[in-house]
Design a protein around this motif. Structure first.
Motif, mmCIF file in Angstrom:
data_model
loop_
_atom_site.group_PDB
_atom_site.id
_atom_site.type_symbol
_atom_site.label_atom_id
_atom_site.label_comp_id
_atom_site.label_asym_id
_atom_site.label_seq_id
_atom_site.Cartn_x
_atom_site.Cartn_y
_atom_site.Cartn_z
ATOM 1 N N CYS A 64 0.821 -1.214 0.000
ATOM 2 C CA CYS A 64 0.000 0.000 0.000
ATOM 3 C C CYS A 64 0.860 1.272 0.000
ATOM 4 O O CYS A 64 0.374 2.365 -0.264
ATOM 5 C CB CYS A 64 -0.909 0.022 1.221
ATOM 6 S SG CYS A 64 -1.904 -1.459 1.396
ATOM 7 N N VAL A 69 -3.539 2.782 -7.335
ATOM 8 C CA VAL A 69 -4.902 2.245 -7.193
ATOM 9 C C VAL A 69 -5.924 3.124 -7.897
ATOM 10 O O VAL A 69 -6.089 4.301 -7.554
ATOM 11 C CB VAL A 69 -5.295 2.111 -5.705
ATOM 12 C CG1 VAL A 69 -6.730 1.576 -5.579
ATOM 13 C CG2 VAL A 69 -4.324 1.190 -4.980
ATOM 14 N N CYS A 112 -0.553 5.185 0.231
ATOM 15 C CA CYS A 112 -1.969 5.354 -0.112
ATOM 16 C C CYS A 112 -2.645 6.222 0.947
ATOM 17 O O CYS A 112 -2.388 6.097 2.145
ATOM 18 C CB CYS A 112 -2.655 3.989 -0.167
ATOM 19 S SG CYS A 112 -4.447 4.127 -0.389
ATOM 20 N N PHE A 114 -5.326 6.106 2.265
ATOM 21 C CA PHE A 114 -6.126 5.388 3.269
ATOM 22 C C PHE A 114 -5.289 4.531 4.215
ATOM 23 O O PHE A 114 -5.840 3.827 5.057
ATOM 24 C CB PHE A 114 -7.191 4.526 2.580
ATOM 25 C CG PHE A 114 -8.249 5.345 1.908
ATOM 26 C CD1 PHE A 114 -9.008 6.256 2.634
ATOM 27 C CD2 PHE A 114 -8.482 5.231 0.542
ATOM 28 C CE1 PHE A 114 -9.971 7.038 2.022
ATOM 29 C CE2 PHE A 114 -9.448 6.009 -0.083
ATOM 30 C CZ PHE A 114 -10.197 6.913 0.657
ATOM 31 N N LEU A 115 -3.992 4.568 4.065
ATOM 32 C CA LEU A 115 -3.128 3.778 4.944
ATOM 33 C C LEU A 115 -2.773 4.587 6.195
ATOM 34 O O LEU A 115 -2.188 5.660 6.094
ATOM 35 C CB LEU A 115 -1.853 3.369 4.192
ATOM 36 C CG LEU A 115 -1.002 2.309 4.879
ATOM 37 C CD1 LEU A 115 -1.707 0.956 4.871
ATOM 38 C CD2 LEU A 115 0.362 2.178 4.196
ATOM 39 N N CYS A 120 -5.104 -0.497 6.464
ATOM 40 C CA CYS A 120 -6.056 0.130 5.540
ATOM 41 C C CYS A 120 -7.299 0.547 6.317
ATOM 42 O O CYS A 120 -7.961 -0.294 6.933
ATOM 43 C CB CYS A 120 -6.443 -0.854 4.437
ATOM 44 S SG CYS A 120 -7.731 -0.212 3.353
ATOM 45 N N ILE A 122 -10.064 1.666 5.091
ATOM 46 C CA ILE A 122 -11.337 1.414 4.380
ATOM 47 C C ILE A 122 -11.406 -0.049 3.927
ATOM 48 O O ILE A 122 -12.013 -0.364 2.903
ATOM 49 C CB ILE A 122 -11.489 2.351 3.152
ATOM 50 C CG1 ILE A 122 -10.256 2.239 2.227
ATOM 51 C CG2 ILE A 122 -11.713 3.788 3.563
ATOM 52 C CD1 ILE A 122 -10.587 2.478 0.799
ATOM 53 N N ARG A 126 -12.408 -1.752 0.108
ATOM 54 C CA ARG A 126 -11.236 -1.515 -0.756
ATOM 55 C C ARG A 126 -11.499 -2.075 -2.156
ATOM 56 O O ARG A 126 -12.373 -2.912 -2.341
ATOM 57 C CB ARG A 126 -9.976 -2.126 -0.127
ATOM 58 C CG ARG A 126 -9.957 -3.616 -0.123
ATOM 59 C CD ARG A 126 -8.994 -4.127 0.944
ATOM 60 N NE ARG A 126 -8.831 -5.580 0.868
ATOM 61 C CZ ARG A 126 -9.725 -6.462 1.269
ATOM 62 N NH1 ARG A 126 -10.895 -6.058 1.733
ATOM 63 N NH2 ARG A 126 -9.494 -7.754 1.182
ATOM 64 N N CYS A 130 -6.731 -3.782 -4.925
ATOM 65 C CA CYS A 130 -6.205 -4.063 -3.579
ATOM 66 C C CYS A 130 -6.529 -5.496 -3.155
ATOM 67 O O CYS A 130 -5.697 -6.180 -2.561
ATOM 68 C CB CYS A 130 -6.798 -3.096 -2.569
ATOM 69 S SG CYS A 130 -6.542 -1.370 -3.002
HETATM 70 S S1 SF4 Z 1 -5.661 -1.767 0.627
HETATM 71 FE FE1 SF4 Z 1 -6.371 0.200 1.449
HETATM 72 S S2 SF4 Z 1 -4.503 1.291 2.094
HETATM 73 FE FE2 SF4 Z 1 -3.893 -0.365 0.719
HETATM 74 S S3 SF4 Z 1 -3.745 0.569 -1.320
HETATM 75 FE FE3 SF4 Z 1 -5.802 -0.341 -1.090
HETATM 76 S S4 SF4 Z 1 -7.099 1.347 -0.331
HETATM 77 FE FE4 SF4 Z 1 -4.966 1.921 -0.003
#
Ligand code: SF4
Ligand code: SF4
Length: 213
Positions: A64, A69, A112, A114-115, A120, A122, A126, A130
């Motif tokens: 991530c 993405v 990312c 969201f990390l 993660c 979300i 996801r 992912c």
């Molecule tokens: S799993 Fe979550 S944190 Fe990892 S790249 Fe996908 S959306 Fe981002």
């Protein structure tokens, strides 16, 4: 009987993961449920896992950190809902503005957006990219299958965003080689009849696997 079988076999001198769809009525949700076991499997060889054998949870060499993405349409809508924002707000807050300007909906990267604390935030919603990414060796046919499903879903996001006036369709200068690759793939897949499956569905369980086989 399980609808999906995940197995290992040798290909090109390496033990690789393969998928067999055993039930013609299997859906994308069935595939994702079986695939998830690979992330949790401590006995599967993973290129970047600690000692090469560890579950993805807690991985310090986290994919991530660098992932490119673009969400498929089902996850795109679910993420916006999860974050309680409109599609327009979702794009302006969480997507890379330079990429959005030339029609590519890439989540803000490196790491990312969201990390948080290596987790993660979300995870339940996801995207397919992912969910499918696992740094293990895959059989060629299996790689092609998951790749075509993920890109079809991404092409659907692109069409939806264009129809809603959220991104522009025009080509742009200044794209990286990765941007150009995604643009080319989206152009190849956007007229596929399977895109319509993603345009109509709200859940992965509504998408049959058969048209992708
Ligand atoms: S799993 Fe979550 S944190 Fe990892 S790249 Fe996908 S959306 Fe981002
Ligand atoms: S797929 Fe990602 S999280 Fe899982 S072991 Fe590989 S780098 Fe780590």
């Amino acid at each position: 009987m399980d609808k999906i079988e995940i197995y290992n076999t040798m290909e090109n001198g390496k033990l690789a993961v393969g998928v067999k769809v055993k039930d013609k009525k299997a859906s994308l949700a069935d595939l994702l449920e079986s695939w998830q076991l690979l992330c949790e499997d401590p006995d599967l060889f993973k290129v970047y896992a600690e000692g090469n054998y560890a579950p993805c949870r807690g991985c310090l060499h986290n994919c991530c950190d660098t992932a490119y993405v673009i969400p498929d349409l089902i996850s795109f809508k679910k993420m916006a809902q999860y974050l309680n924002c409109s599609c327009k707000e979702f794009i302006s807050q969480y997507f890379h503005p330079d990429k959005t300007a030339f029609g590519l909906l890439r989540l803000k990267p490196n790491p990312c957006v969201f990390l948080k604390d290596n987790i993660c935030t979300i995870y339940p919603v996801r995207s397919l990219i992912c969910r499918f990414y696992v740094c293990a060796y895959l059989l060629g046919d299996t790689e092609q299958l998951i790749y075509s499903i993920a890109i079809t879903g991404i092409a659907a996001t692109c069409l939806f965003a264009e129809e809603e006036g959220l991104i522009c369709k025009d080509p742009a200068v200044g794209m990286s080689s990765f941007d150009m690759m995604f643009k080319k793939l989206i152009a190849e897949y956007r007229d596929s009849s399977n895109v319509e499956l993603f345009m109509r569905a709200r859940e992965y369980s509504e998408i049959p696997l058969l048209p992708f086989l």
